[in-house]
Design a protein around this motif. Structure first.
Motif, mmCIF file in Angstrom:
data_model
loop_
_atom_site.group_PDB
_atom_site.id
_atom_site.type_symbol
_atom_site.label_atom_id
_atom_site.label_comp_id
_atom_site.label_asym_id
_atom_site.label_seq_id
_atom_site.Cartn_x
_atom_site.Cartn_y
_atom_site.Cartn_z
ATOM 1 N N ASP A 67 0.824 -1.214 0.000
ATOM 2 C CA ASP A 67 0.000 0.000 0.000
ATOM 3 C C ASP A 67 0.853 1.256 0.000
ATOM 4 O OD1 ASP A 67 -2.376 -1.361 -0.094
ATOM 5 O OD2 ASP A 67 -2.683 -1.352 2.092
ATOM 6 N N ALA A 68 1.954 1.241 0.747
ATOM 7 C CA ALA A 68 2.828 2.410 0.809
ATOM 8 C C ALA A 68 3.551 2.629 -0.515
ATOM 9 C CB ALA A 68 3.849 2.245 1.937
ATOM 10 N N ALA A 69 3.904 1.536 -1.205
ATOM 11 C CA ALA A 69 4.621 1.662 -2.478
ATOM 12 C C ALA A 69 3.716 2.206 -3.574
ATOM 13 C CB ALA A 69 5.192 0.311 -2.897
ATOM 14 N N GLY A 70 2.472 1.808 -3.573
ATOM 15 C CA GLY A 70 1.548 2.298 -4.589
ATOM 16 C C GLY A 70 1.708 1.584 -5.916
ATOM 17 N N PHE A 71 0.877 1.965 -6.864
ATOM 18 C CA PHE A 71 0.874 1.380 -8.194
ATOM 19 C C PHE A 71 0.898 2.507 -9.199
ATOM 20 C CE2 PHE A 71 -1.185 -0.310 -11.960
ATOM 21 C CZ PHE A 71 -0.469 -1.462 -12.149
ATOM 22 N N GLY A 72 1.823 2.446 -10.139
ATOM 23 C CA GLY A 72 1.935 3.543 -11.093
ATOM 24 C C GLY A 72 2.488 3.097 -12.431
ATOM 25 N N MET A 73 3.010 4.051 -13.163
ATOM 26 C CA MET A 73 3.503 3.809 -14.516
ATOM 27 C C MET A 73 4.679 2.832 -14.519
ATOM 28 S SD MET A 73 3.024 4.267 -17.656
ATOM 29 C CE MET A 73 1.847 5.566 -17.756
ATOM 30 N N PHE A 74 5.530 2.879 -13.502
ATOM 31 C CA PHE A 74 6.651 1.947 -13.427
ATOM 32 C C PHE A 74 6.159 0.513 -13.437
ATOM 33 C CE2 PHE A 74 9.296 -0.803 -10.761
ATOM 34 C CZ PHE A 74 10.461 -0.785 -11.499
ATOM 35 N N ASN A 75 5.136 0.219 -12.652
ATOM 36 C CA ASN A 75 4.607 -1.131 -12.579
ATOM 37 C C ASN A 75 4.034 -1.577 -13.922
ATOM 38 O OD1 ASN A 75 3.918 0.430 -9.849
ATOM 39 N ND2 ASN A 75 4.649 -1.625 -9.416
ATOM 40 N N ILE A 76 3.352 -0.679 -14.586
ATOM 41 C CA ILE A 76 2.766 -1.014 -15.884
ATOM 42 C C ILE A 76 3.872 -1.281 -16.911
ATOM 43 C CG2 ILE A 76 1.406 -0.098 -17.804
ATOM 44 C CD1 ILE A 76 -0.247 1.391 -15.638
ATOM 45 N N LEU A 77 4.885 -0.425 -16.959
ATOM 46 C CA LEU A 77 5.979 -0.614 -17.915
ATOM 47 C C LEU A 77 6.773 -1.887 -17.618
ATOM 48 C CD1 LEU A 77 7.257 3.045 -18.329
ATOM 49 C CD2 LEU A 77 5.888 1.697 -19.933
ATOM 50 N N LEU A 78 6.936 -2.200 -16.345
ATOM 51 C CA LEU A 78 7.634 -3.424 -15.976
ATOM 52 C C LEU A 78 6.878 -4.649 -16.469
ATOM 53 C CD1 LEU A 78 9.990 -4.730 -14.369
ATOM 54 C CD2 LEU A 78 8.378 -4.899 -12.483
ATOM 55 N N LEU A 79 5.573 -4.649 -16.304
ATOM 56 C CA LEU A 79 4.790 -5.786 -16.759
ATOM 57 C C LEU A 79 4.739 -5.854 -18.284
ATOM 58 C CD1 LEU A 79 1.954 -5.752 -14.108
ATOM 59 C CD2 LEU A 79 3.831 -7.369 -14.335
ATOM 60 N N VAL A 80 4.712 -4.703 -18.953
ATOM 61 C CA VAL A 80 4.733 -4.689 -20.419
ATOM 62 C C VAL A 80 6.052 -5.275 -20.934
ATOM 63 C CG1 VAL A 80 4.859 -3.125 -22.408
ATOM 64 C CG2 VAL A 80 3.057 -2.849 -20.720
ATOM 65 N N ALA A 81 7.134 -5.014 -20.228
ATOM 66 C CA ALA A 81 8.434 -5.578 -20.623
ATOM 67 C C ALA A 81 8.544 -7.058 -20.251
ATOM 68 C CB ALA A 81 9.565 -4.796 -19.965
ATOM 69 N N ALA A 82 7.903 -7.455 -19.173
ATOM 70 C CA ALA A 82 8.030 -8.832 -18.698
ATOM 71 C C ALA A 82 7.175 -9.812 -19.492
ATOM 72 C CB ALA A 82 7.661 -8.910 -17.221
ATOM 73 N N VAL A 83 6.054 -9.364 -20.011
ATOM 74 C CA VAL A 83 5.145 -10.278 -20.714
ATOM 75 C C VAL A 83 5.790 -10.886 -21.960
ATOM 76 C CG1 VAL A 83 2.977 -10.363 -22.024
ATOM 77 C CG2 VAL A 83 3.020 -9.397 -19.729
ATOM 78 N N PRO A 84 6.427 -10.114 -22.849
ATOM 79 C CA PRO A 84 7.062 -10.771 -24.010
ATOM 80 C C PRO A 84 8.173 -11.749 -23.614
ATOM 81 C CG PRO A 84 6.868 -8.422 -24.399
ATOM 82 C CD PRO A 84 6.497 -8.660 -22.969
ATOM 83 N N ALA A 85 8.926 -11.424 -22.588
ATOM 84 C CA ALA A 85 9.976 -12.341 -22.140
ATOM 85 C C ALA A 85 9.364 -13.632 -21.607
ATOM 86 C CB ALA A 85 10.833 -11.671 -21.069
ATOM 87 N N ALA A 86 8.303 -13.519 -20.844
ATOM 88 C CA ALA A 86 7.638 -14.714 -20.325
ATOM 89 C C ALA A 86 7.016 -15.527 -21.458
ATOM 90 C CB ALA A 86 6.580 -14.322 -19.303
ATOM 91 N N MET A 87 6.458 -14.836 -22.446
ATOM 92 C CA MET A 87 5.885 -15.547 -23.589
ATOM 93 C C MET A 87 6.963 -16.288 -24.373
ATOM 94 S SD MET A 87 3.052 -12.747 -24.823
ATOM 95 C CE MET A 87 2.987 -13.380 -26.460
ATOM 96 N N GLY A 88 8.130 -15.690 -24.514
ATOM 97 C CA GLY A 88 9.235 -16.361 -25.192
ATOM 98 C C GLY A 88 9.634 -17.646 -24.494
#
Length: 168
Positions: free
Chosen positions: A36-57
């Protein structure tokens, strides 16, 4: 004023600074409070956008052999044993490299492991795509499994807490 010290007295005289109580540490936060203190923002979204293609590979590395086998059976004249080995050899590479990748992730750094591991896996996939014999294909599939198991484990370890934020 304080009294003069004797020459053998090891303690310095107390001043106003020394008479204050030391600051108390805050209590440790549990996982939910920290998220809760860390929050959710653009960093989290960009990290997941970068992680999804790697996981798919990584998923493609382990699961595409079943799509390749029907056409490779005719082209490479594969026996039933060859098809079984081609299906299993990626997993053999993953199992044989597990301890090595854990050691390298802890000693050389997770970021370096991600970069080098996925680059090596890319070379193995390209080598498998251009292979002209069963032995070449088996070697590249084994090396692909060997190269991608460590980066995938590190990727999931690093992106796991950020993915949790999406569910909260």
């Amino acid at each position: 004023m304080s009294e003069p010290r004797e020459s053998g007295d090891p303690k310095p005289p107390k001043t106003a600074e020394h008479q204050k109580d030391p600051p108390q540490k805050e209590a440790a936060a549990d996982f939910e409070a920290a998220i809760d203190a860390a929050g959710f923002g653009m960093f989290n979204i960009l990290l997941l956008v970068a992680a999804v293609p790697a996981a798919m590979g990584t998923v493609y590395e382990t699961s595409t052999m079943s799509y390749i086998l029907p056409s490779a059976e005719c082209d490479l004249k594969l026996s039933l044993l060859d098809k079984g080995i081609l299906n299993a050899i990626t997993y053999a590479g993953m199992i044989s490299s597990a301890v090595l990748w854990g050691y390298l992730a802890d000693t050389k750094g997770r970021r370096n492991l991600l970069i080098v591991g996925y680059a090596a896996d890319t070379i193995c996939v390209l080598g498998g795509a251009f292979s002209q014999s069963t032995i070449q294909l088996m070697v590249f599939k084994y090396l692909g499994g060997f190269c991608m198991s460590g980066p995938f484990a590190v990727l999931m370890t690093m992106s796991g807490p950020f993915a949790v934020l999406m569910t909260i």
